[in-house]
Design a protein around this motif. Structure first.
Motif, PDB file in Angstrom:
ATOM      1  N   LEU A   1       0.793  -1.169   0.093  1.00  0.00           N
ATOM      2  CA  LEU A   1       0.062   0.162  -0.095  1.00  0.00           C
ATOM      3  C   LEU A   1       1.004   1.247  -0.025  1.00  0.00           C
ATOM      4  O   LEU A   1       0.495   2.259  -0.618  1.00  0.00           O
ATOM      5  CB  LEU A   1      -1.067   0.045   1.034  1.00  0.00           C
ATOM      6  CG  LEU A   1      -2.169  -0.906   1.161  1.00  0.00           C
ATOM      7  CD1 LEU A   1      -2.839  -1.121   2.549  1.00  0.00           C
ATOM      8  CD2 LEU A   1      -3.126  -0.531   0.039  1.00  0.00           C
ATOM      9  N   GLN A   2       2.016   1.354   0.670  1.00  0.00           N
ATOM     10  CA  GLN A   2       2.799   2.329   0.791  1.00  0.00           C
ATOM     11  C   GLN A   2       3.575   2.747  -0.624  1.00  0.00           C
ATOM     12  O   GLN A   2       3.697   3.768  -1.040  1.00  0.00           O
ATOM     13  CB  GLN A   2       3.880   2.415   1.752  1.00  0.00           C
ATOM     14  CG  GLN A   2       4.973   3.507   1.981  1.00  0.00           C
ATOM     15  CD  GLN A   2       4.329   4.607   2.458  1.00  0.00           C
ATOM     16  OE1 GLN A   2       3.548   4.579   3.422  1.00  0.00           O
ATOM     17  NE2 GLN A   2       3.986   5.656   1.512  1.00  0.00           N
ATOM     18  N   ARG A   3       3.894   1.474  -1.300  1.00  0.00           N
ATOM     19  CA  ARG A   3       4.446   1.793  -2.624  1.00  0.00           C
ATOM     20  C   ARG A   3       3.257   2.474  -3.382  1.00  0.00           C
ATOM     21  O   ARG A   3       3.603   3.293  -4.462  1.00  0.00           O
ATOM     22  CB  ARG A   3       4.758   0.437  -3.469  1.00  0.00           C
ATOM     23  CG  ARG A   3       5.322   0.489  -4.577  1.00  0.00           C
ATOM     24  CD  ARG A   3       5.546  -0.820  -5.402  1.00  0.00           C
ATOM     25  NE  ARG A   3       4.192  -1.239  -5.628  1.00  0.00           N
ATOM     26  CZ  ARG A   3       3.508  -0.671  -6.990  1.00  0.00           C
ATOM     27  NH1 ARG A   3       3.879   0.059  -7.606  1.00  0.00           N
ATOM     28  NH2 ARG A   3       2.106  -1.228  -7.070  1.00  0.00           N
ATOM     29  N   ILE A   4       2.098   1.955  -3.639  1.00  0.00           N
ATOM     30  CA  ILE A   4       1.190   2.443  -4.234  1.00  0.00           C
ATOM     31  C   ILE A   4       0.926   3.871  -3.911  1.00  0.00           C
ATOM     32  O   ILE A   4       0.585   4.671  -4.678  1.00  0.00           O
ATOM     33  CB  ILE A   4      -0.199   1.675  -4.011  1.00  0.00           C
ATOM     34  CG1 ILE A   4      -0.074   0.395  -4.737  1.00  0.00           C
ATOM     35  CG2 ILE A   4      -1.469   2.301  -4.860  1.00  0.00           C
ATOM     36  CD1 ILE A   4      -1.157  -0.590  -4.292  1.00  0.00           C
ATOM     37  N   ALA A   5       1.019   4.387  -2.516  1.00  0.00           N
ATOM     38  CA  ALA A   5       0.638   5.525  -2.148  1.00  0.00           C
ATOM     39  C   ALA A   5       1.961   6.550  -2.438  1.00  0.00           C
ATOM     40  O   ALA A   5       1.900   7.720  -2.385  1.00  0.00           O
ATOM     41  CB  ALA A   5       0.698   5.384  -0.655  1.00  0.00           C
ATOM     42  N   THR A   6       3.015   6.048  -2.989  1.00  0.00           N
ATOM     43  CA  THR A   6       4.134   6.907  -3.593  1.00  0.00           C
ATOM     44  C   THR A   6       3.870   7.721  -4.916  1.00  0.00           C
ATOM     45  O   THR A   6       3.603   6.907  -5.671  1.00  0.00           O
ATOM     46  CB  THR A   6       5.252   5.945  -3.566  1.00  0.00           C
ATOM     47  OG1 THR A   6       5.808   5.429  -2.427  1.00  0.00           O
ATOM     48  CG2 THR A   6       6.475   6.977  -4.058  1.00  0.00           C
TER      49      THR A   6
END
Length: 488
Positions: A356-361
């Protein structure tokens, strides 16, 4: 790309890479009851795109078709100008056919088509030199459509394929149509001109998708996805201009919406786009809080805020709120759908916070693994929560209709989190989405790795057009229509 009233001459709009600048912020809000599902609603198909079969296939120039016999001034005779010449010929032919029925008179051909190389010496159009102007535009005083064959059109073709320059030129022809039909007034905001031209572009692409264009073809699957990607690519930077700004062309969500109206409903719907129509549905707002220019991380604090927001938004739906966990709890018999998995038997949403953090980048053009922005990540969570909403309503979770309902419910959640500066709606709860957030959702919906329009097995609806349309339906009309419109 701009065409403006004659007295404003010509605006230059730079091509802006789709950037995720929005964020989710916690500020005070007020509650609102969510409307119940209506007894009847127009049913949307999961297997077509506005009445055409949803399918992938070839998109681009038709093989073996002779080039158009059309004069283009200052052409270098190269393949880029050949593509552009065929494009404007097909678009002009389309308008010659539909203009009389739509506006009650014949369509007058554009007087000049002009090619130029922005890196060269330039030509004089609209009283200015085109040197250094990597653009395409319609000039009302000269009744001319011009394009940069040196930088802009090749960049679009390399990024999105050969139909991208066609879309840009169809948009500019849309401005010529406005000039002839009188569908806009000189004092209308620029965004009205642009939204209407995007809509006219959609009407032309319906003509292409039906197989009626002489030189081009497009599929209703990945072909239209790329065209909507072009509109997402060439858009206003989030939060930088409001509805009345001279530079406002629309964000990705608004531009794709206008295109879909034209594709689905035809040029008559486009002609109805006046200032009141655009203002009523636009999400083109400036930032109202400086911190919104920074995306938020995916962490326990903000995931809890998302959970609380979803609980409040769907409080009156009869849904038993699912538990949201990050501990990797397994769900026997259920296929994981990272970064978020809904377990029907335990009513639990399990999250992969690293993914999710990767997508949020925010996206980085040089990094193929970068994400979309924070809202795109939170929307993945909301999509799995939306499955619990459907379960409570006794709806199946494993068919294509479930994917469209999911997108619609995520859109409805998003729509009631907007802090609307012109007061058209009352937001729900304390979570807010900022300008640019919805564009992140559109970008994810057009990708192939998103859960926003996926069923419980993670299977997306095939056509990106249908995914975005379902999200838009929820965003604009609320949750009440989602179950009725997207039935199995």
């Amino acid at each position: 790309m701009a065409a403006v009233p004659a007295h404003r001459r010509r605006k230059r709009i730079a091509v802006t890479v789709l950037a995720a600048l929005g964020c989710v912020s916690l500020i005070a809000g007020c509650a609102r009851t969510i409307a119940g599902t209506p007894a009847a609603a127009e049913r949307a198909s999961t297997t077509d795109v506005a009445g055409l079969p949803a399918a992938n296939g070839p998109s681009g120039p038709k093989p073996g078709v002779p080039d158009a016999d059309l004069t283009v001034e200052n052409s270098d005779g190269g393949p880029m100008d050949g593509l552009a010449r065929n494009a404007v010929a097909d678009v002009e032919s389309y308008w010659s056919g539909v203009f009389p029925d739509t506006f009650g008179r014949e369509f007058a051909p554009v007087e000049q088509y002009v090619s130029y190389d922005s890196s060269g010496s330039g030509v004089q159009l609209c009283g200015e030199s085109t040197r250094g102007v990597a653009n395409a535009f319609y000039c009302p005083p000269d009744d001319a459509i011009a394009w940069d064959r040196g930088e802009l059109l090749p960049q679009l073709q390399n990024s999105f394929g050969p139909m991208a320059p066609v879309a840009v030129l169809a948009h500019e022809m849309g401005h010529a149509v406005q000039h002839r039909a009188g569908t806009v007034a000189d004092n209308d905001p620029v965004i009205v001109f642009e939204q209407q031209a995007d809509c006219f572009t959609g009407a032309f692409f319906r003509h292409v998708a039906e197989g009626n264009a002489e030189h081009f073809r497009i599929s209703t699957g990945d072909g239209l996805n790329r065209i909507m990607g072009v509109l997402s690519f060439i858009r206003d930077a989030p939060g930088t201009s409001g509805f009345t700004a001279d530079s406002a062309h629309g964000n990705a969500f608004d531009r794709v919406t206008a295109f879909q109206y034209g594709f689905s409903d035809g040029p008559g719907r486009c002609a109805e786009m006046d200032a009141a129509d655009v203002e009523r549905r636009t999400t083109q707002f400036p930032f109202w809080k400086h911190a919104q220019e920074t995306d938020l991380p995916v962490d326990d604090e903000h995931l809890e805020a998302v959970r609380a927001s979803l609980d409040e938004v769907f409080a009156d739906s009869g849904t038993q709120p699912p538990k949201i966990t990050t501990d990797g709890t397994p769900c026997p018999g259920t296929r994981p759908t990272p970064p978020a998995t809904y377990c029907e038997s335990t009513n639990t949403v399990s999250l992969d916070t690293a993914e999710l953090q990767r997508i949020a980048t925010p996206p980085v053009s040089s990094d193929a693994n970068s994400g979309y922005g924070d809202f795109a990540a939170y929307a993945q969570v909301a999509s799995r929560y939306a499955l619990a909403v459907q379960k409570a309503a006794g709806l199946p979770l494993d068919d294509e209709a479930a994917g469209l309902r999911t997108a619609c419910f995520v859109g409805s959640w998003s729509g009631v989190l907007v802090e609307d500066p012109i007061g058209r709606r009352n937001p729900v709860g304390t979570l807010r989405i900022a300008p640019g957030d919805v564009d992140e959702g559109v970008a994810a919906l057009l990708g192939e790795d998103s859960l926003i329009a996926a069923n419980i097995d993670g299977e997306q609806v095939p056509a990106g057009f249908a995914r975005v349309e379902a999200f838009r339906s929820g965003f604009q009309d609320g949750s009440g229509a989602c179950a009725a419109k997207y039935r199995s």
